[in-house]
Write a protein that holds these residues in place. Structure first.
Motif, PDB file in Angstrom:
ATOM      1  N   PRO A  67     -12.588  -2.503  -3.433  1.00 18.13           N
ATOM      2  CA  PRO A  67     -12.684  -3.462  -4.540  1.00 18.13           C
ATOM      3  C   PRO A  67     -14.065  -3.484  -5.187  1.00 18.13           C
ATOM      4  O   PRO A  67     -14.175  -3.592  -6.411  1.00 18.13           O
ATOM      5  CB  PRO A  67     -12.376  -4.804  -3.887  1.00 18.13           C
ATOM      6  CG  PRO A  67     -11.933  -4.532  -2.508  1.00 18.13           C
ATOM      7  CD  PRO A  67     -12.219  -3.127  -2.164  1.00 18.13           C
ATOM      8  N   VAL A  68     -15.125  -3.349  -4.374  1.00 13.48           N
ATOM      9  CA  VAL A  68     -16.477  -3.425  -4.936  1.00 13.48           C
ATOM     10  C   VAL A  68     -16.682  -2.321  -5.976  1.00 13.48           C
ATOM     11  O   VAL A  68     -17.317  -2.532  -7.010  1.00 13.48           O
ATOM     12  CB  VAL A  68     -17.531  -3.325  -3.816  1.00 13.48           C
ATOM     13  CG1 VAL A  68     -18.915  -3.279  -4.407  1.00 13.48           C
ATOM     14  CG2 VAL A  68     -17.398  -4.505  -2.886  1.00 13.48           C
ATOM     15  N   GLY A  69     -16.101  -1.149  -5.693  1.00 19.82           N
ATOM     16  CA  GLY A  69     -16.227  -0.042  -6.638  1.00 19.82           C
ATOM     17  C   GLY A  69     -15.606  -0.389  -7.973  1.00 19.82           C
ATOM     18  O   GLY A  69     -16.210  -0.173  -9.032  1.00 19.82           O
ATOM     19  N   GLY A 112     -11.335  -6.520 -11.105  1.00 25.17           N
ATOM     20  CA  GLY A 112     -11.509  -5.339 -10.265  1.00 25.17           C
ATOM     21  C   GLY A 112     -10.890  -5.539  -8.891  1.00 25.17           C
ATOM     22  O   GLY A 112     -10.496  -4.578  -8.222  1.00 25.17           O
ATOM     23  N   ASP A 113     -10.806  -6.785  -8.485  1.00 22.84           N
ATOM     24  CA  ASP A 113     -10.273  -7.097  -7.162  1.00 22.84           C
ATOM     25  C   ASP A 113      -8.748  -7.116  -7.154  1.00 22.84           C
ATOM     26  O   ASP A 113      -8.130  -6.986  -6.093  1.00 22.84           O
ATOM     27  CB  ASP A 113     -10.816  -8.473  -6.735  1.00 22.84           C
ATOM     28  CG  ASP A 113     -10.478  -8.793  -5.296  1.00 22.84           C
ATOM     29  OD1 ASP A 113     -10.812  -7.963  -4.432  1.00 22.84           O
ATOM     30  OD2 ASP A 113      -9.869  -9.849  -5.050  1.00 22.84           O
ATOM     31  N   ALA A 114      -8.137  -7.233  -8.324  1.00 18.15           N
ATOM     32  CA  ALA A 114      -6.709  -7.553  -8.403  1.00 18.15           C
ATOM     33  C   ALA A 114      -5.836  -6.651  -7.530  1.00 18.15           C
ATOM     34  O   ALA A 114      -5.089  -7.133  -6.680  1.00 18.15           O
ATOM     35  CB  ALA A 114      -6.259  -7.493  -9.862  1.00 18.15           C
ATOM     36  N   ILE A 115      -5.919  -5.323  -7.705  1.00 22.06           N
ATOM     37  CA  ILE A 115      -5.087  -4.411  -6.929  1.00 22.06           C
ATOM     38  C   ILE A 115      -5.875  -3.873  -5.730  1.00 22.06           C
ATOM     39  O   ILE A 115      -5.386  -3.845  -4.603  1.00 22.06           O
ATOM     40  CB  ILE A 115      -4.623  -3.224  -7.791  1.00 22.06           C
ATOM     41  CG1 ILE A 115      -4.001  -3.708  -9.100  1.00 22.06           C
ATOM     42  CG2 ILE A 115      -3.660  -2.337  -7.018  1.00 22.06           C
ATOM     43  CD1 ILE A 115      -2.615  -4.219  -9.004  1.00 22.06           C
ATOM     44  N   ALA A 116      -7.139  -3.461  -6.016  1.00 19.69           N
ATOM     45  CA  ALA A 116      -7.933  -2.845  -4.964  1.00 19.69           C
ATOM     46  C   ALA A 116      -8.155  -3.801  -3.801  1.00 19.69           C
ATOM     47  O   ALA A 116      -8.224  -3.382  -2.636  1.00 19.69           O
ATOM     48  CB  ALA A 116      -9.274  -2.381  -5.537  1.00 19.69           C
TER      49      ALA A 116
END
Lengths: 429, 292
Positions: free
Chosen positions: B212-214, B106-110
């Motif tokens: 990213p948390v979303g 989830g963190d990769a792009i956001a």
């Protein structure tokens, strides 16, 4: 996210829209491709009709009787829709034969076509295996790492071996009289079946990817719960591949179904057919008595008494005929039998084991095991199961399912039959 | 992939040779970033502690009343250390593994977008499609590391605490240590491959948002909702296609004769999720306006 910050986008908005649409089409195509890849085999399986030549019921039954027992291995799915009450904790307990009372179960089957076989009931992360090797059998439950070993006692074992040798030498025991040819046997089976039902061969179908002939047995009786029984027989090997029992309640799906989803006709490996108790597993031995060999006098008596009645144990009576048959056994205390089950919490002597060391544990125990015995018991024991599955009726307790009714009366009689519950209640008086 | 380049904010399509080198450099940089990030290292250490904790608890209590009991494979651990690997994976599968993998993917792009570094990343002479691939490789490698962290500490702790011996399969058949090790290795590989669908889902959510948390939460929610739907008998028609439905099929390797059909089915479902959500992520990422 405004266009001011994206210089590339300001150039040709029209082209960009088109291009982005084209890009979003890719996941759509991917989804369609996935749906097609997963859906097509199922569609083909249902649409494909068999082109096996037509046969008559007599020919088919003769073929089955004539067929060599086949060595095979495969996967079978068992589905029961008996309309029984939901059984608590069945999901938690893993692979357990109790799951066969309802829902779907997957099994693996290996057999050499003779007297060695293994059937494994699969749970998500567990297995319940039944391995039979001639006169010996084992069950193994991976959930509690327990082996039960069934054997014959030495005297019976010697008799078994003798019988097996006789059979392999082609010498049949005298009691069997003349061996019928497959055609004769088939005719006998058909004649017997036709007394109470119509027997027909349906249109060829496909079971486990093989052409199969369904033999449809429809009881002529109007009262029985069984609407029809369909046995699908493989067109090549004449091995039954699927059995379906339809109830009168539900015309859409069979109440009971056991069929291969995948089958290979080849001798299974030896490792699949042998069993030795794994180290560390708990082991229990059960000696099974072989039924005593009837003496010629007994045989004569049995024949004189007429087929059927002579073989009945004392206290058992049979009423009704064919599919309406009701079996009645007197002098059975079901509640007592169940309470003797070692897993039953109910048979703990009151006040002995139920007193625990710490007060906290005692409170917890009483929370889950109410003293009146009515509430939920954490372990699925036979008494609880009996209470769950049966309902109270004036005569006693009644188990009513889509195919079978069982009435246990308070005065110790057990009535069972493939008839509606009312019939049993009437019989019980 | 060439149309993707036209949307990169920076022009100058470099010559192919240089670009190939650039892609390799991007992947290397991404791996350094993913595996060097302190949060990810902590996650891996946390996962590695699970078998250690489980092993110590079982070791201490093995002479107690609950010895040899427990769901799944926990009851077998005290008899054979190899089962610590399987019991730990079994414990981590429903929640811990999806959580860690959701955080990383989830963190990769956001994550880049929220830190304001995504626009600089797009300056690299690598198309957006390839950039996404390098991000996906980073997330997949992290997923593999997460599974390996559990498996390797499980193996070491299990061997040290309980020893390694012949393996009793679910069918009650006993196989040699070598065969057992192979089967456990196959379980680890299968569990690793079972995570690929979730990585693709996480990557897609990551392209949707700058928070990213979303994306992380949404990914974990997908895994949990899938697990819940899998429990509803009313939905049995769609169970076979659910992301998590085949995760426990790793048990197939512990049966007498593993059925390749079952395993292929499980992997095919993962491939399907990977394909659909991978292409969704690609469509979104290559068409999105990147402003931060």
């Amino acid at each position: 996210m405004s266009d001011d910050n994206a210089p590339a986008a300001t150039g040709a908005p029209a082209r960009r829209v088109h291009s982005s649409r084209a890009r979003w089409a890719v996941p759509g195509i991917a989804a369609v491709a996935v749906a097609a890849a997963f859906g097509t085999p199922a569609l083909i399986a249902t649409a494909s009709s068999s082109d096996a030549p037509d046969v008559t019921a007599a020919e088919l039954v003769a073929r089955v009787a004539d067929a060599e027992p086949q060595a095979l291995s495969g996967t079978a799915v068992y589905t029961a829709r008996l309309g029984l009450p939901e059984i608590p904790l069945s999901d938690v307990s893993g692979a357990d034969p109790i799951n066969l009372l309802g829902g779907s179960s997957t099994m693996r089957v290996w057999t050499d076509g003779q007297d060695r076989s293994r059937v494994a009931l699969l749970g998500a992360t567990s297995e319940y295996s039944v391995v039979a090797d001639g006169p010996e059998a084992w069950t193994y439950s991976s959930e509690d790492d327990a082996v039960v070993h069934y054997t014959l006692d030495p005297a019976d074992r010697a008799r078994y071996d003798e019988l097996a040798q006789d059979a392999s030498a082609g010498r049949a025991p005298d009691v069997a009289g003349d061996l019928p040819t497959p055609q004769e046997a088939a005719q006998q089976v058909l004649d017997l079946a036709r007394q109470d039902a119509t027997v027909a061969v349906g249109a060829p179908t496909t079971v486990a990817g093989r052409d199969a002939y369904p033999v449809v047995v429809t009881p002529t009786s109007e009262t029985t719960l069984v609407a029809r029984v369909v046995v699908s027989v493989d067109s090549e090997t004449s091995t039954p591949l699927r059995v379906q029992v339809w109830s009168r309640d539900d015309a859409d799906v069979p109440a009971l179904e056991l069929g291969f989803t995948d089958v290979t006709f080849a001798p299974p490996s030896d490792t699949a057919l042998e069993f030795s108790a794994p180290p560390g597993a708990s082991e229990r031995d059960v000696v099974v008595p072989l039924p005593p060999e009837p003496t010629p006098e007994e045989l004569a008596d049995a024949e004189a008494a007429g087929a059927g009645d002579g073989a009945l144990p004392p206290g058992t009576t049979v009423t009704g005929t064919g599919w309406d048959t009701v079996v009645e056994t007197a002098g059975v205390d079901v509640v007592d039998l169940l309470a003797a089950d070692p897993s039953s919490v109910a048979d703990l002597p009151p006040g002995v084991q139920e007193r625990l060391e710490s007060q906290g544990a005692q409170d917890l125990y009483e929370e889950f095991v109410p003293q009146d015995g009515s509430g939920p018991v954490p372990e699925l024991d036979a008494s609880t199961l009996y209470e769950q599955l049966t309902t109270e009726v004036p005569q006693g307790r009644l188990l009513s399912s889509a195919l079978l009714s069982v009435l246990v009366t308070d005065d110790g009689r057990v009535l069972a039959g493939a008839v509606p519950a009312d019939v049993l209640i009437d019989r019980a008086g | 992939m060439s149309p993707a380049d036209s949307h990169a904010p920076l022009p100058a399509p470099a010559e192919p040779a240089r670009r190939r080198g650039a892609f390799a450099r991007t992947v290397r940089a991404e791996l350094r970033l993913v595996l060097g990030r302190r949060r990810n290292v902590v996650l891996l250490i946390g996962l590695a502690l699970v078998p250690l904790l489980l092993g110590v608890v079982l070791y201490v209590t093995q002479s107690g009343a609950f010895a040899g009991q427990g769901p799944g494979f926990i009851g077998r651990v005290t008899g054979n250390g190899l089962f610590l690997v399987i019991a730990s994976l079994f414990l981590c599968l429903p929640f811990l593994l999806p959580l860690c993998i959701g955080i990383a993917s989830g963190d990769a792009i956001a994550g880049e977008a929220s830190a304001g570094t995504l626009r600089y990343l797009l300056v690299v002479p690598v198309g957006r499609g390839r950039l996404l691939v390098s991000k996906a490789i980073g997330a997949l490698v992290f997923a593999a590391c997460a599974v390996l962290a559990v498996a390797l500490t499980g193996l070491v702790a299990g061997a040290a605490l309980f020893g390694v011996g012949d393996v009793t399969l679910l069918s009650g058949t006993t196989v040699s240590v070598g065969d057992g090790l192979l089967r456990v290795a196959a379980v680890v590989v299968y569990v690793g491959l079972s995570m690929t669908g979730l990585v693709a889902v996480g990557l897609f959510f990551s392209t949707l948002t700058e928070v990213p948390v979303g994306a992380m939460a949404a990914t974990v929610v997908v895994a949990i909702v899938s697990g819940v739907l899998d429990q509803l008998p009313q939905l049995s028609a769609i169970h076979g296609g659910l992301l998590t439905h085949h995760w426990l099929d790793f048990a197939e390797f512990l049966r007498l004769e593993p059925d390749p059909g079952v395993l292929v089915q499980g992997l095919a479902v993962q491939a399907a999720w990977l394909l659909v959500f991978g292409s969704l992520a690609w469509a979104r990422f290559t068409t999105a306006d990147v402003s931060s």
